[in-house]
Design a protein around this motif. Structure first.
Motif, PDB file in Angstrom:
ATOM      1  N   TRP A  47       0.858  -1.178   0.000  1.00 41.12           N
ATOM      2  CA  TRP A  47       0.000   0.000   0.000  1.00 41.12           C
ATOM      3  C   TRP A  47       0.898   1.232   0.000  1.00 41.12           C
ATOM      4  CZ3 TRP A  47      -5.096  -0.044  -0.777  1.00 41.12           C
ATOM      5  CH2 TRP A  47      -5.802  -1.233  -0.531  1.00 41.12           C
ATOM      6  N   ASP A  48       0.697   2.091  -0.978  1.00 40.83           N
ATOM      7  CA  ASP A  48       1.443   3.337  -1.079  1.00 40.83           C
ATOM      8  C   ASP A  48       0.605   4.445  -0.438  1.00 40.83           C
ATOM      9  OD1 ASP A  48       3.719   4.869  -2.064  1.00 40.83           O
ATOM     10  OD2 ASP A  48       2.259   5.827  -3.392  1.00 40.83           O
ATOM     11  N   TYR A  49       1.158   5.064   0.619  1.00 43.15           N
ATOM     12  CA  TYR A  49       0.371   6.041   1.378  1.00 43.15           C
ATOM     13  C   TYR A  49       1.295   7.064   2.005  1.00 43.15           C
ATOM     14  CZ  TYR A  49      -2.741   7.821   5.089  1.00 43.15           C
ATOM     15  OH  TYR A  49      -3.480   8.612   5.935  1.00 43.15           O
ATOM     16  N   GLN A  50       1.104   8.304   1.644  1.00 45.75           N
ATOM     17  CA  GLN A  50       1.871   9.427   2.200  1.00 45.75           C
ATOM     18  C   GLN A  50       3.382   9.178   2.154  1.00 45.75           C
ATOM     19  OE1 GLN A  50      -0.067  10.209   6.130  1.00 45.75           O
ATOM     20  NE2 GLN A  50      -0.472  12.188   5.165  1.00 45.75           N
ATOM     21  N   GLN A  53       5.576   2.894   1.919  1.00 42.76           N
ATOM     22  CA  GLN A  53       5.134   1.658   1.285  1.00 42.76           C
ATOM     23  C   GLN A  53       4.934   0.619   2.372  1.00 42.76           C
ATOM     24  OE1 GLN A  53       7.763   0.560  -1.956  1.00 42.76           O
ATOM     25  NE2 GLN A  53       6.584   1.845  -3.347  1.00 42.76           N
ATOM     26  N   MET A  54       3.685   0.180   2.531  1.00 38.33           N
ATOM     27  CA  MET A  54       3.317  -0.700   3.638  1.00 38.33           C
ATOM     28  C   MET A  54       2.940  -2.073   3.091  1.00 38.33           C
ATOM     29  SD  MET A  54       0.943   2.042   5.681  1.00 38.33           S
ATOM     30  CE  MET A  54      -0.212   2.053   4.311  1.00 38.33           C
ATOM     31  N   GLN A 427       7.729  -2.554  11.287  1.00 40.41           N
ATOM     32  CA  GLN A 427       7.760  -1.132  11.649  1.00 40.41           C
ATOM     33  C   GLN A 427       7.182  -0.277  10.530  1.00 40.41           C
ATOM     34  OE1 GLN A 427      11.611   0.362  12.638  1.00 40.41           O
ATOM     35  NE2 GLN A 427      10.816   2.178  13.635  1.00 40.41           N
ATOM     36  N   ARG A 428       6.333   0.662  10.891  1.00 38.24           N
ATOM     37  CA  ARG A 428       5.752   1.593   9.924  1.00 38.24           C
ATOM     38  C   ARG A 428       6.159   3.003  10.279  1.00 38.24           C
ATOM     39  NH1 ARG A 428      -0.463  -0.593   9.134  1.00 38.24           N
ATOM     40  NH2 ARG A 428       0.055  -2.485   8.004  1.00 38.24           N
TER      41      ARG A 428
END
Length: 428
Positions: A47-50, A53-54, A427-428
């Motif tokens: 998931w690409d967010y702000q 990449q998660m 870790q995010r």
């Protein structure tokens, strides 16, 4: 009662969010702000967010794979069983397992919506939160009425907004919300603060169960950085004892008399001693600590207000007389690595030996139906909801283990996976 006569409702499963989840639920003006599913050159989906990449961590979606292939590396949707993210295939997997109903916790935004809370623009954060909840309630749960217990995410950044959202989703039939087992670890006030009172009051008024899932404080159980990951996996469920103690000695349970809190994936075997110890502490120390539980023992307050949840806990069932049998619920944990899918019935049945039929019914489905304001039999006759009946509908579902990566057996000389390794991967 025979094993296949069981009716099973799981109060803890998980959804891996699909890429098109925003299409019908987020206003076009906010679409650019939503996480976007992209495939990397190495074949993994993130998931690409702000600017982040998660990935989906492998342990979150290993249903149907041999345990030798479990791992913490990022994965792709191609590596997952479709039931992880496809609602139609999820129901098929539930049928094959003999499970009538399911409450699904989120994956991508964190167990209690930590991802939205970090957004600097709270107007956007609220839009993402509400779109997520609408997708979960109307699409994920709503596609198959009677098969799911909807569970909403909270607006962590503002207790007043949390209360508004609890009331909004309650009007849509959602009477569960996921929250943090320790909000202080997320940078917010603790359970002992009045900060959360608007949220507690809304849940109290709407008969909305607050679900505290293990790991919802975004922290791992770390004894030592180089401890084998088995240490964390062993301790993780029992770690919910910290949240239980916090709540028991806080003002929350006394201030909000109709509030119910679930210790999701926390197990039940540890609870008898915890209650014994709590009562001892109260009797032995209250005169100097000033503890006042309104004339009740801690064990009485806990049994009345705390929903207990287990996956596989024969010791807890054997000691059920020390619990409130009306507050004990069962979990499948699909598609996580602790799940008993696709043989949940066979895993649970030995622990139920000698348990009266009426207590079996409470543990396996009646308590969940009552506590979560869930009415599956309004959509499916009870005789069609048993393990036998559901599995008969899914005889063509392949539940055999299937290797995906072809990973070779683990080399015994390879260093063990440590808690530090897992922390770095997640870790995010």
């Amino acid at each position: 009662m025979e094993m296949e006569d069981l009716v099973l409702v799981s109060v803890d499963d998980h959804v891996v969010e699909p890429g098109g989840m925003w299409d019908d639920h987020l206003a076009p003006s906010f679409r650019d702000e939503a996480p976007k599913l992209v495939r990397k050159d190495d074949g993994t989906d993130v998931w690409d967010y702000q600017g982040q990449q998660m990935p989906n961590i492998g342990l979150n979606a290993v249903a149907g794979r041999p345990p030798a292939e479990y791992g913490i590396e990022p994965t792709s949707f191609d590596d997952m069983r479709p039931g992880c993210h496809d609602i139609h295939q999820r129901v098929r997997d539930m049928d094959a397992n003999g499970v009538l109903g399911s409450l699904c916790f989120p994956s991508m935004p964190g167990f209690c919506g930590q991802l939205w809370a970090k957004h600097p623009d709270k107007v956007i954060a609220k839009a993402l939160l509400q779109a997520y909840n609408d997708w979960h309630i109307d699409e994920w749960c709503g596609t198959y009425p009677g098969r799911f217990i909807p569970c909403a995410l909270p607006a962590l950044w503002d207790p007043a907004e949390m209360a508004v959202e609890v009331r909004r989703v309650a009007a849509k039939g959602c009477h569960a919300v996921t929250f943090s087992e320790n909000p202080e670890k997320l940078g917010y006030p603790s359970f002992h603060s009045e900060h959360w009172d608007p949220f507690w009051q809304a849940c109290n008024d709407e008969r909305t169960v607050v679900c505290l899932h293990i790991g919802s404080s975004s922290s791992l159980v770390i004894t030592a950085a180089d401890a084998p990951i088995n240490v964390m996996i062993t301790l993780q469920p029992m770690n919910i004892v910290q949240a239980a103690a916090d709540l028991l000695w806080s003002r929350v349970l006394q201030r909000f008399p109709d509030l119910r809190i679930a210790l999701s994936e926390g197990g039940i075997g540890w609870i008898p001693y915890f209650l014994e110890r709590s009562d001892y502490v109260y009797r032995h120390h209250k005169d100097w600590t000033g503890a006042d539980l309104g004339g009740r023992l801690p064990s009485e307050l806990f049994r009345e207000r705390i929903v207990t949840c287990f996956i596989d806990d024969a010791v807890g069932i054997e000691n059920r007389r020390h619990l409130n049998i009306d507050m004990v619920t069962w979990e499948c944990d699909y598609p996580h690595s602790d799940s008993t899918w696709p043989r949940s019935t066979e895993a649970l049945w030995p622990a139920l030996a000698g348990v009266p039929d009426d207590e079996i019914a409470k543990i396996t489905h009646e308590n969940a139906i009552r506590i979560f304001s869930y009415d599956p039999f309004a959509h499916l006759p009870r005789e069609a909801a048993t393990v036998r009946a559901l599995r008969a509908r899914a005889t063509d579902v392949d539940v055999a283990e299937r290797a995906v990566t072809g990973r070779a057996p683990r080399d015994p000389n390879e260093p063990p996976i440590t808690i530090l390794t897992l922390a770095a991967a997640t870790q995010r």
